[in-house]
Write a protein that holds these residues in place. Structure first.
Motif, PDB file in Angstrom:
ATOM      1  N   GLU A   1      11.382  -1.538   8.966  1.00 13.95           N
ATOM      2  CA  GLU A   1      11.503  -0.786   7.970  1.00 13.95           C
ATOM      3  C   GLU A   1      10.965  -0.896   6.644  1.00 13.95           C
ATOM      4  OE1 GLU A   1      13.285   2.676   6.002  1.00 13.95           O
ATOM      5  OE2 GLU A   1      13.059   2.341   8.066  1.00 13.95           O
ATOM      6  N   GLN A   2      11.153  -2.244   6.170  1.00 16.69           N
ATOM      7  CA  GLN A   2      10.351  -2.920   4.968  1.00 16.69           C
ATOM      8  C   GLN A   2       8.850  -2.773   4.961  1.00 16.69           C
ATOM      9  OE1 GLN A   2      12.026  -6.896   5.291  1.00 16.69           O
ATOM     10  NE2 GLN A   2      13.658  -6.416   3.659  1.00 16.69           N
TER      11      GLN A   2
ATOM     12  N   SER B   1       6.362  -5.470  16.783  1.00 14.79           N
ATOM     13  CA  SER B   1       6.363  -4.163  16.579  1.00 14.79           C
ATOM     14  C   SER B   1       5.487  -3.256  15.610  1.00 14.79           C
ATOM     15  CB  SER B   1       7.898  -3.857  15.476  1.00 14.79           C
ATOM     16  OG  SER B   1       7.601  -4.710  14.395  1.00 14.79           O
ATOM     17  N   LEU B   2       4.592  -4.246  14.806  1.00 16.57           N
ATOM     18  CA  LEU B   2       3.359  -3.359  14.199  1.00 16.57           C
ATOM     19  C   LEU B   2       2.431  -3.402  15.019  1.00 16.57           C
ATOM     20  CD1 LEU B   2       4.270  -4.416  10.546  1.00 16.57           C
ATOM     21  CD2 LEU B   2       4.821  -2.194  11.538  1.00 16.57           C
TER      22      LEU B   2
ATOM     23  N   ALA C   1      10.937 -13.924  12.580  1.00 15.15           N
ATOM     24  CA  ALA C   1      10.664 -12.390  11.745  1.00 15.15           C
ATOM     25  C   ALA C   1       9.166 -11.989  11.942  1.00 15.15           C
ATOM     26  CB  ALA C   1      10.929 -12.630  10.298  1.00 15.15           C
ATOM     27  N   ALA C   2       8.221 -13.152  11.724  1.00 11.09           N
ATOM     28  CA  ALA C   2       6.770 -12.868  11.955  1.00 11.09           C
ATOM     29  C   ALA C   2       6.267 -12.690  13.372  1.00 11.09           C
ATOM     30  CB  ALA C   2       6.167 -14.327  11.448  1.00 11.09           C
ATOM     31  N   GLY C   3       7.035 -13.159  14.555  1.00 11.47           N
ATOM     32  CA  GLY C   3       6.783 -12.909  15.728  1.00 11.47           C
ATOM     33  C   GLY C   3       7.115 -11.246  15.936  1.00 11.47           C
TER      34      GLY C   3
ATOM     35  N   PHE D   1       3.663  -0.478   3.425  1.00  9.35           N
ATOM     36  CA  PHE D   1       2.630  -0.024   3.637  1.00  9.35           C
ATOM     37  C   PHE D   1       2.420   1.328   3.106  1.00  9.35           C
ATOM     38  CE2 PHE D   1       2.086  -3.369   6.886  1.00  9.35           C
ATOM     39  CZ  PHE D   1       0.876  -3.969   6.460  1.00  9.35           C
ATOM     40  N   ARG D   2       3.623   2.146   3.062  1.00  6.49           N
ATOM     41  CA  ARG D   2       3.627   3.742   2.481  1.00  6.49           C
ATOM     42  C   ARG D   2       4.706   4.135   1.571  1.00  6.49           C
ATOM     43  NH1 ARG D   2      -0.137   3.220   5.120  1.00  6.49           N
ATOM     44  NH2 ARG D   2      -1.036   4.386   6.978  1.00  6.49           N
ATOM     45  N   PRO D   3       4.260   3.378   0.218  1.00  2.00           N
ATOM     46  CA  PRO D   3       5.313   3.634  -0.665  1.00  2.00           C
ATOM     47  C   PRO D   3       5.575   5.119  -1.028  1.00  2.00           C
ATOM     48  CG  PRO D   3       3.524   1.970  -1.425  1.00  2.00           C
ATOM     49  CD  PRO D   3       3.304   2.681  -0.088  1.00  2.00           C
TER      50      PRO D   3
END
Length: 570
Positions: free
Chosen positions: A46-47, A26-27, A19-21, A52-54
């Motif tokens: 998505e999470q 992606s980010l 997931a970290a990779g 980052f943008r609540p």
């Protein structure tokens, strides 16, 4: 100085590594930043976007809270019928911000209301008998409590005989019996299925007003204008900044920095706070000053400040509250010195796993702060007691991993009153029960406390090579805020670092030096309260550091520096 344990985050599973990779890719962020996100439960794009943008739309439906329908119905009928409504709040920051928010909002649409804050010394915590009599004499038909009331079973029943209804908005743990109010709003009720349990008292009040706006078709933007008050309650009450609290804190800080209400603006100026405010600034800059009003004089002064709409008036209120805070500091320093001396000179404490101290003339308004100060030095659950109306009244503070409220609850037969949270509680008991309580409380702590728990812990997020620290790295890191419980500022460890030049001491308490690692660039490191490491570091002894990253703004020049949490000598 107690030596601290450095505890590293658990190693990732293969799924977490994957997931970290994927997140890093992606980010378009570094593997280190992606690792920090996965540690915080962020596993996909998505999470990450929600983190980052609540967005306001992430807030839960307020009608999911038990009794919300009943609360809104009663509030609406009171307004429609022209009944006199009393907004009742506790005397701490959560209570006073709650009252300012609730009263300030309702006042925009309804005039037949007033607010009430109990006197810390004459009435004590929660709903008081005096307030019930006062409400009856002044013709109130509905009382809305904020940040208190969940244990006021007898007072609510007595008020009903006067024809006074209650809506309770609280976030403390309920007792065995709920008050017979029209509605009891508390996410910690066992029968409440509300998805988020960690709201402040102010947050519960906000949810009631949110539901009221939805039911009455009132523009929610009017309510959202009060988010600067809500973030002050969240920061000062030390609740987790996760879920809804994160959304509230994110937008509350935006409001606080862009256009704070007149009273908060005056307090920020009086406190000499400059630059962008974050949760830490609120906790140490605004919270103690708002609290000082109730500790030294009367918390009603804090509400007047928070409701002020005239700058000159607000500035006068803020100056007065700032004076109270200066007085509070003097009491705090003097009583802390006495408390530490009592611990040092009593052999009982050398074997004890807890601290319980009593002195009849200590100022009741600062005993909670003194308990925290004792923990800083001795690191064990602490209760500080003083005399109030012929009884011993106290404040309890705890350390991570130990539920002080639960321990106090097991001594209920020795007490007259108690309430609170896992890490902080209040209690009242007969003076002749102090020794029995002290002994039993210590037995409970001793039976549950593992030796490791009595050593302060620094939770380290990851090992970090200093060469990977860049402005881009820091800018992404900063967007992971607001930081606080549940989303703490990341702490990094860098091993075998090299001193550059000569370290310096500041006020004989703090240390400052330049440091690098291998061929990395040089960073300035500042360690508050870490002066004891100066001789070894100055003599060239090798060491490792753990730290947070922060931005230093000096003469309009911004540089990154390392805010040291601890140093390990090799």
């Amino acid at each position: 100085m107690i030596e601290k344990r450095w505890i590293h985050a658990l190693e990732f599973t293969s799924e977490q590594q994957q997931a970290a990779g994927q997140l890093a890719e992606s980010l378009k962020v570094s593997p280190s930043l992606a690792t920090l996100l996965v540690q915080r439960g962020i596993h996909d794009f998505e999470q990450s976007r929600n983190f980052f943008r609540p967005e306001i739309k992430h807030l839960h439906d307020p009608f999911l809270m038990m009794n919300m329908d009943l609360a809104v119905q009663r509030l609406s009928s009171a307004i429609t019928s022209g009944e006199k409504i009393l907004i009742y709040g506790d005397y701490d920051v959560d209570g006073t911000t709650s009252v300012a928010l609730f009263y300030g909002f309702l006042k925009k649409i309804y005039n037949n209301i007033d607010y009430y804050i109990p006197d810390r010394y004459e009435e004590g915590y929660g709903v008081s008998w005096h307030s019930i009599e006062w409400a009856q004499q002044n013709g109130f038909k509905l009382i809305v409590t904020l940040d208190c009331g969940i244990k006021s079973v007898d007072k609510v029943s007595a008020a009903a005989e006067y024809g006074i209804d209650f809506i309770i908005c609280d976030h403390h743990r309920p007792g065995n019996e709920l008050p017979a109010a029209v509605a009891v709003l508390d996410p910690k009720r066992e029968d409440c299925l509300y998805p988020y349990k960690e709201l402040t008292g102010c947050g519960v009040g906000f949810k009631l007003l949110q539901a009221f706006c939805i039911r009455e078709d009132i523009d929610l933007e009017i309510l959202f204008d009060f988010l600067d008050l809500l973030v002050v309650s969240i920061a000062s009450d030390i609740v987790p900044i996760t879920g809804e609290n994160r959304v509230f804190a994110y937008y509350g800080l935006k409001k606080l920095n862009a256009s704070p209400r007149v009273g908060l603006k005056a307090l920020i100026q009086i406190a000499g706070m400059t630059g962008e405010l974050d949760i830490t600034n609120v906790v140490f800059g605004l919270g103690p000053r708002i609290n000082a009003a109730g500790r030294i004089k009367h918390a009603r002064e804090a509400v007047k400040l928070l409701l002020s709409e005239v700058e000159e008036e607000a500035f006068d209120f803020a100056q007065e509250i700032n004076k109270h805070n200066s007085e509070r500091r003097l009491f705090d320093t003097s009583i802390t010195e006495q408390a530490l001396s009592m611990i040092e000179n009593d052999t009982w404490f050398s074997e004890a796993k807890s601290t319980v101290l009593y002195k009849e003339d200590w100022h009741k308004g600062v005993i909670g702060i003194v308990a925290s100060r004792c923990i800083e030095k001795y690191y064990r659950p602490t209760i500080i007691l003083t005399q109030s109306h012929g009884k011993a009244a106290g404040s309890a503070r705890s350390i991570p991993g130990f539920d002080v409220y639960e321990a106090i609850e097991e001594c209920a037969d020795l007490l007259e009153q108690y309430g609170g949270h896992t890490f902080a509680a209040g209690l009242t008991l007969p003076i002749h029960n102090i020794e029995a309580f002290k002994s039993r409380f210590n037995d409970i702590v001793s039976s549950r406390m593992l030796p490791d728990q009595l050593v302060p812990v620094i939770n380290i997020d990851m090992l970090l090579a200093i060469e990977t620290i860049t402005l881009k790295f820091y800018n992404v890191l900063r967007q992971m805020g607001p930081f606080g419980p549940g989303n703490m500022t990341p702490i990094f460890e860098s091993r075998n670092v090299t001193l550059v030049g000569t370290p310096s001491l500041m006020k004989e308490k703090h240390i400052k030096f330049d440091v690098k690692q291998n061929s990395s660039q040089t960073f300035t490191a500042v360690g508050f309260g870490l002066a004891q490491f100066y001789p070894d570091i100055a003599n060239g002894r090798p060491f490792s550091i753990c730290y947070c990253l922060e931005e230093n703004n000096f003469r309009d020049k911004k540089t990154l520096q390392l805010s040291l949490k601890d140093i390990k000598l090799h």
